[in-house]
Structure formats: structure tokens, C-alpha cells
Scaffold this motif. Sequence first.
Motif, PDB file in Angstrom:
ATOM      1  N   GLU A   1      42.308   2.363 -43.835  1.00  0.00           N
ATOM      2  CA  GLU A   1      43.736   2.609 -43.591  1.00  0.00           C
ATOM      3  C   GLU A   1      43.994   4.092 -43.330  1.00  0.00           C
ATOM      4  N   LYS A   2      43.382   4.969 -44.157  1.00  0.00           N
ATOM      5  CA  LYS A   2      43.607   6.407 -43.981  1.00  0.00           C
ATOM      6  C   LYS A   2      42.929   6.930 -42.718  1.00  0.00           C
ATOM      7  N   LEU A   3      41.769   6.375 -42.381  1.00  0.00           N
ATOM      8  CA  LEU A   3      41.117   6.781 -41.137  1.00  0.00           C
ATOM      9  C   LEU A   3      41.963   6.385 -39.931  1.00  0.00           C
ATOM     10  N   GLU A   4      42.564   5.201 -40.006  1.00  0.00           N
ATOM     11  CA  GLU A   4      43.445   4.775 -38.921  1.00  0.00           C
ATOM     12  C   GLU A   4      44.685   5.659 -38.849  1.00  0.00           C
TER      13      GLU A   4
ATOM     14  N   LEU B   1      41.799  15.569 -43.820  1.00  0.00           N
ATOM     15  CA  LEU B   1      43.152  15.131 -44.161  1.00  0.00           C
ATOM     16  C   LEU B   1      43.141  13.688 -44.658  1.00  0.00           C
ATOM     17  N   ALA B   2      42.338  12.829 -44.028  1.00  0.00           N
ATOM     18  CA  ALA B   2      42.221  11.439 -44.495  1.00  0.00           C
ATOM     19  C   ALA B   2      41.739  11.400 -45.940  1.00  0.00           C
ATOM     20  N   ARG B   3      40.743  12.233 -46.255  1.00  0.00           N
ATOM     21  CA  ARG B   3      40.248  12.291 -47.640  1.00  0.00           C
ATOM     22  C   ARG B   3      41.332  12.780 -48.589  1.00  0.00           C
ATOM     23  N   ALA B   4      42.161  13.743 -48.125  1.00  0.00           N
ATOM     24  CA  ALA B   4      43.233  14.252 -48.973  1.00  0.00           C
ATOM     25  C   ALA B   4      44.286  13.191 -49.266  1.00  0.00           C
ATOM     26  N   LEU B   5      44.337  12.148 -48.444  1.00  0.00           N
ATOM     27  CA  LEU B   5      45.405  11.148 -48.572  1.00  0.00           C
ATOM     28  C   LEU B   5      45.010   9.924 -49.381  1.00  0.00           C
ATOM     29  N   VAL B   6      43.732   9.758 -49.712  1.00  0.00           N
ATOM     30  CA  VAL B   6      43.293   8.470 -50.268  1.00  0.00           C
ATOM     31  C   VAL B   6      43.855   8.181 -51.655  1.00  0.00           C
TER      32      VAL B   6
ATOM     33  N   LEU C   1      50.954  15.812 -39.148  1.00  0.00           N
ATOM     34  CA  LEU C   1      51.560  16.191 -40.427  1.00  0.00           C
ATOM     35  C   LEU C   1      53.018  15.734 -40.509  1.00  0.00           C
ATOM     36  N   VAL C   2      53.747  15.872 -39.401  1.00  0.00           N
ATOM     37  CA  VAL C   2      55.133  15.391 -39.373  1.00  0.00           C
ATOM     38  C   VAL C   2      55.167  13.866 -39.540  1.00  0.00           C
ATOM     39  N   ASP C   3      54.259  13.170 -38.857  1.00  0.00           N
ATOM     40  CA  ASP C   3      54.207  11.706 -38.967  1.00  0.00           C
ATOM     41  C   ASP C   3      53.871  11.269 -40.390  1.00  0.00           C
ATOM     42  N   LEU C   4      52.950  11.988 -41.034  1.00  0.00           N
ATOM     43  CA  LEU C   4      52.603  11.659 -42.417  1.00  0.00           C
ATOM     44  C   LEU C   4      53.803  11.819 -43.338  1.00  0.00           C
ATOM     45  N   ASN C   5      54.548  12.900 -43.130  1.00  0.00           N
ATOM     46  CA  ASN C   5      55.732  13.110 -43.960  1.00  0.00           C
ATOM     47  C   ASN C   5      56.749  11.989 -43.772  1.00  0.00           C
TER      48      ASN C   5
END
Length: 381
Positions: free
Chosen positions: A123-126, A151-156, A183-187
Motif C-alpha cells: 500500500e505504501k509503495l503504491e 518516504l514509503a518506509r517513513a509512512l508504514v 508530500l501535498v498528496d500525502l497530507n
Amino acid sequence: MGAEVVIEGLTKSFGKQAIWRDVTLTLPPGEVSVMLGPSGTGKSVFLKSMIGLLKPDRGKCVINGVDIVKCSEHKLYEIRKLFGVLFQDGALFGSMNLYDNVAFPLREHTKKSETEIRKIVLEKLEMTGLSGTEKKLPGEISGGMRKRAGLARALVLDPEIILCDEPDSGLDPVRTAYISQLLVDLNSQIDATILIVTHNINVARTVPDNIGMLYRKELVMFGPREVLLTSDEPAVEQFLNGSRLGPIGMSEEKDSAQMAREQAHVDAGHHDGSTEDMRGIVPQLQPTPGLPERKAVRRRKDRVMQILHTLPPAAQEAILQSLTPEDRLRYGVQPGHYVGAHRGQLPTEAVAQVPRSGWRDPQPRVDDPTRRRPGHQQGRS
């Protein structure tokens, strides 16, 4: 919503070398902030101090009611789980493929099954645009892909606070634009509190809700993006424009004799290195079409309109000009309520009346975000 980070009087030195002192700011929950500053001003040290990797000499860093400067190791361990960190170089394990790199925090800090871990990792890789690359080693992918893998690792662990240490370093302008959009999309998707350390002025102008700057061992200012982007503080103006003309030198600062020589060169027609005046407000990046709106946008407007009368006139005007007709109705701002000839605060009848919102500063720490220290403009909000 991401966690609020309250920093008060944070000071750090290595031996006799002071890095920065008396840093006070609040990262509003769920908003994106940027920290600027010349090389060597301790921006990375600041991030490491925020997560307890380095211990400040004094001050507070309070997250969810816990001061990580003074708390126990057990408390610090728990608070760190709220953070996701993207390091400058990605900091991936070279002998692990991307899947195992991203899975590492889940295997270390949770008791999830491999089936659950696989679902989260993919999911995070996607989410970071890396689907199909999970078997590749870090050495087999580009620098931009390594940044996204970091960044994917930071989100898991589903962090409430994301720290990004120069996410654009080593990237070309196109990849930097993609990282900024990501980064904007993640927020917009996870509503996390994000702090980005960068030298990239385009990132600083288009991504954050708030901007700060470290210089000469001080926090020059921190607050809504409009404050720094319209500032006439010499160090801020020089940094934004990428000019040699100003107080910042090859070392952190220069003496008056060197400044006079450089001014004489410019007066004689020698170019100062800048390209154009970068001060001024440009539109913020919006989430990619199809993603939810950023919840932070409304919270930020509520907060900024509450402190509008304390901001510098140029920032006030920029904020008022950005309001939509719906915003004007919401905040009770009538046409013509611009700073214009006013100096300092808006007249009483022009101060917006803001309805109750979901964010409140529990203990306002500084009343006037334009208060000056000797030689500096200090803005905290």
C-alpha cells in the motif's frame, strides 16, 4: 489529524560551539511547514533534536503532553512511534530490497503477521508511486526513487508527524516537483503534521502552510507563509533571491567591509547572482485531482485570521487578497478591508470575527509575531 509540536526555548550546542539558541515555535497539527536557512545553520540538528536522537542543552519539545527533552527513555520510545522520518539520502539498507527496507519498521516495532506487513508495505509503495519495484535493491534505482522508498518506509507506522530532511537534495527540478506534489498528496490523504527542511526556494514558495528560517544561531521568524514571503528582513530577502548581496556570506555571515565591497561591485555593474525578485505570494500546490481536499486548509485559515492583526502589513494584505468570497463571508471581512495606508494593526472594525474551529493554541506563547530581537525579526505563531 497529526499531532501538534510545541517547542519552547530549545537550545543546542556541541562543546563551546552554539548551533542555535532559544528556538520557540509551534507546528500546527496537520499543517505542512518548511524550515529554511543557509548551510551549516543546524537544520538537520534541529530535526534530530525533535525526535530525541540529540539531546538539547535546554528548552522543551512537547508532543501530546510529553516533553521529549526530559521524559524517560520508555516515554521517548513511545513518542518516536508518532514520527516518520525521511533522511537526506533516504538511508536505505543497501543489502535489502525495497520491500524489506519498507517492512523493516513494522518487523521491529510491531507484532503484525507477514500477511499484514505485506498488505501495508505494498500500500505504501503504491502511495509513493513505487508499485512493482519491491524486489529492486537501492543501488538499482534512481535517486528520486530512493527518496520515495525512504518516504514509503517513513509512512508504514502511520505517523502523525513526518520530518523530511532535504527531500529535494540531489534531484533535478522535475523530480523535485514530483516529490513536492507527493508530500501535498500525502497530507491530503493522512492529514499528518509535516516539517520539511530544504534549500529549494520553489519548494518553500509552493508547498507549505508555514515557513521558518534559521540564521546566525537564531530562529529569524516562523509563521504563516505570507510573513516570510513578503518580508523585507535582509537575510530573508537575500536567501529567497539567491543573491550574494546581503548579510549572508560564504561563511554564515560577513563583515561590513565585505558587504561594502560587494555593494560597490554591484553599483559598478557586476551581477549579484540573483535572477529575479522571489518575494511575493504564489499559489500553493493543490492535491492531485481525485484526492480529498486538504483538511489543513480550513484549519489554517481559521488560525491565520485569528492572528491577522498581529502580522506585518504586507502579510496581512497578501492574506486578505487570497480570500474567496465565501471566506470573506465566513470571517466577516468586507470589501476594501485591506491594510493599504494602515500601519501595524488593522482597525478594530476590520478584524475578522472567526467562528469556533477545531484548532486552538492551548497557551498562546507570543502575542506579537513581529517582535524583533537585535538584528532579527522574530515571528512565532
